[in-house]
Design a protein around this motif. Structure first.
Motif, PDB file in Angstrom:
ATOM      1  N   MET A 112      -5.226  20.855  -6.644  1.00 13.39           N
ATOM      2  CA  MET A 112      -5.061  21.590  -5.393  1.00 13.39           C
ATOM      3  C   MET A 112      -5.393  23.075  -5.576  1.00 13.39           C
ATOM      4  N   ARG A 113      -4.873  23.657  -6.655  1.00 10.92           N
ATOM      5  CA  ARG A 113      -5.129  25.083  -6.895  1.00 10.92           C
ATOM      6  C   ARG A 113      -6.618  25.343  -7.093  1.00 10.92           C
ATOM      7  N   ALA A 114      -7.299  24.446  -7.829  1.00 13.42           N
ATOM      8  CA  ALA A 114      -8.725  24.625  -8.075  1.00 13.42           C
ATOM      9  C   ALA A 114      -9.525  24.526  -6.782  1.00 13.42           C
ATOM     10  N   LEU A 115      -9.174  23.579  -5.920  1.00 17.49           N
ATOM     11  CA  LEU A 115      -9.861  23.459  -4.635  1.00 17.49           C
ATOM     12  C   LEU A 115      -9.674  24.724  -3.796  1.00 17.49           C
ATOM     13  N   GLY A 116      -8.487  25.299  -3.883  1.00 19.36           N
ATOM     14  CA  GLY A 116      -8.248  26.554  -3.184  1.00 19.36           C
ATOM     15  C   GLY A 116      -9.129  27.677  -3.710  1.00 19.36           C
TER      16      GLY A 116
END
Length: 500
Positions: free
Chosen positions: A179-183
């Motif tokens: 999730m953090r990487a997609l953000g």
């Protein structure tokens, strides 16, 4: 020390296949650095040796960095420097060699692979991208976590589809890292997937990370509460022109039963599956903490110091915030507490996490109210106990059972223990442990504390830093970039004060 100084001088020379300085460095590495490394015991000199590499693209040195430094799990400062140096290797020859080494020559596989993946994130070479693609599919969760971080920090848009496949990964910390990487990648393509995780993931920690991604992608300060995002989603969907697809998804996802808002700890939004409080109980925590009762009454309820009318000391402040945090967390969250001064103790006895039931909360608060604070500050030992709440205190055992979030509170600096007066070493070791495990550290400093250390601990692990201010304190209170409205108000107040 003569050789260490020479390394730095060599490191300043420009790189190039025909550069005499580089050729000399290759010979120097072969005849001097590698042999001396094996006999040198001082970590500071070893760190200087690594610093000397700079941009000299020496394939043998890249291989040595991975097999003799990262793979052996050296000290935190050395590991950080090795990762930094690996980031500098750019020539196709060296990058190809690094990719080969990652595949077949590692002595401590998961650790070296994870840290190497972090370094690979800045590389644009095809060979490294092929390695990162494999890292995202590795059997060890810690390697996948670091690969996600590398993809996000490197803005590697080509890996979006690979990241999205991790939404069904069995480990919540991997789903959170995804999730953090997609953000970090930006764009609206992944918003429906992130919203679905935010509203329905079985892990509190993964949903928290999805919230962080939503904040970043939408530039909204909405809280970690799906119900408040649902209202905005409906408004946003209504603004999409007729006939066009809503990039945020066809409908807002349904809430899972265990979904609710984040709790707060010294104002920091908190949500995780296993939370460990690491709290300073040294003598200074008994000192007074001044509260402006009138000012607190005028604040919105969510911004007040909890139980402010009864807070007389720094220790009272810690107790009030622990209670507020636990009262606001779901009951299926697990927690434990490490109290540290010149020594440390763990609650509950036995060093195991306990469910956030009402009985457990009452027992902890009673224990804290009866606890006698005193002694010096062995900060590193407190941290080590917090991140070592695993079987036998071994960081490599039962990764699934360790805490995913540390809530750290101190009013001082490390004045006792193994890393006495060495905040730089504490930071390095915390980075070494926390980053490959996606362990988030939220750091709270009370009164005069080690500001830079706490800010770094939070920033490097994806957490937040807060300075718990008493009445009359005008220093910057927190990581204000996370609260743009508060940052604006703080800057305006500072300008007004200067203009007086």
């Amino acid at each position: 020390m003569r050789k260490a100084a020479l390394l730095v001088l060599l490191g300043a020379a420009p790189a190039g296949a025909q550069d005499p300085s580089t050729e000399a460095y290759k010979l120097f590495f072969k005849e001097e650095i590698a042999p001396e490394w094996k006999t040198e015991s001082m970590s500071e000199i070893r760190k200087v040796m690594l610093t000397g590499f700079q941009r000299h693209d020496v394939p043998d040195a890249a291989e040595w960095l991975m097999t003799d430094v990262l793979a052996k799990g050296e000290e935190g400062a050395i590991v950080r420097e090795a990762v930094r140096v690996l980031c500098l290797y750019k020539t196709p020859e060296t990058v190809a060699r690094m990719a080969e080494v990652w595949e077949r020559k590692l002595r401590k596989p998961w650790y070296a692979k994870a840290l190497a993946a972090l370094a690979f994130g800045t590389s644009k070479q095809k060979e490294i991208d092929e390695v990162l693609a494999k890292a995202l599919k590795d059997r060890d969760e810690r390697v996948v976590i670091c690969a996600c971080r590398a993809v996000g920090q490197g803005k590697k848009l080509a890996f979006r589809a690979d990241l999205e496949k991790l939404v069904s990964h069995k480990h919540p910390l991997v789903r959170g890292a995804e999730m953090r990487a997609l953000g970090e990648l930006g764009g609206e393509e992944s918003l429906p997937l992130i919203f679905k995780a935010f509203c329905g993931d079985a892990s509190h920690r993964a949903r928290y990370d999805a919230w962080i991604a939503l904040r970043k992608l939408t530039l909204l300060e909405l809280p970690c509460d799906p119900s408040q995002w649902a209202e905005f989603w409906q408004k946003r969907a209504g603004e999409v022109p007729e006939g066009e697809a809503n990039p945020w998804g066809t409908s807002f996802p349904k809430f899972a039963r265990n979904v609710g808002p984040a709790s707060r700890f010294f104002g920091i939004p908190v949500l995780g599956d296993r939370i460990c409080f690491v709290i300073d109980v040294s003598l200074d925590m008994a000192n007074p903490f001044t509260v402006d009762i009138k000012a607190e009454r005028e604040k919105p309820a969510e911004e007040r110091i909890p139980n402010f009318f009864n807070v007389k000391t720094r220790w009272d402040l810690a107790i009030a915030n622990v209670k507020e945090c636990l009262d606001g967390l779901p009951e299926d969250v697990e927690f434990a507490v490490v109290f540290f001064s010149h020594e440390h103790t763990v609650w509950p006895d036995g060093g195991k996490f306990t469910k956030n039931r009402e009985t457990a909360r009452k027992q902890l608060i009673q224990h804290m109210e009866e606890l006698k604070v005193g002694g010096s500050t062995a900060m590193f030992e407190g941290f080590r106990a917090g991140w070592g709440l695993l079987k036998d205190g071994n960081e490599d055992v039962n990764f699934d059972k360790g805490c995913d979030t540390i809530l750290f509170v101190t009013d001082g600096r490390p004045t006792d223990g193994e890393l006495k007066n060495r905040p730089d070493r504490l930071r390095d070791d915390a980075w070494r442990v926390a980053v490959p495990r996606a362990l988030r550290i939220h750091a709270v400093g009370v009164h005069y504390h080690e500001y830079e250390l706490l800010k770094a601990l939070a920033k490097e692990t994806g957490g937040l830093y807060v300075h718990a201010q008493q009445a009359g304190d005008t220093t910057e209170p927190q990581d204000l970039d996370f609260w743009p409205a508060k940052k604006k108000a703080f800057e305006e107040a500072r300008k007004a004060k200067k203009g007086q």
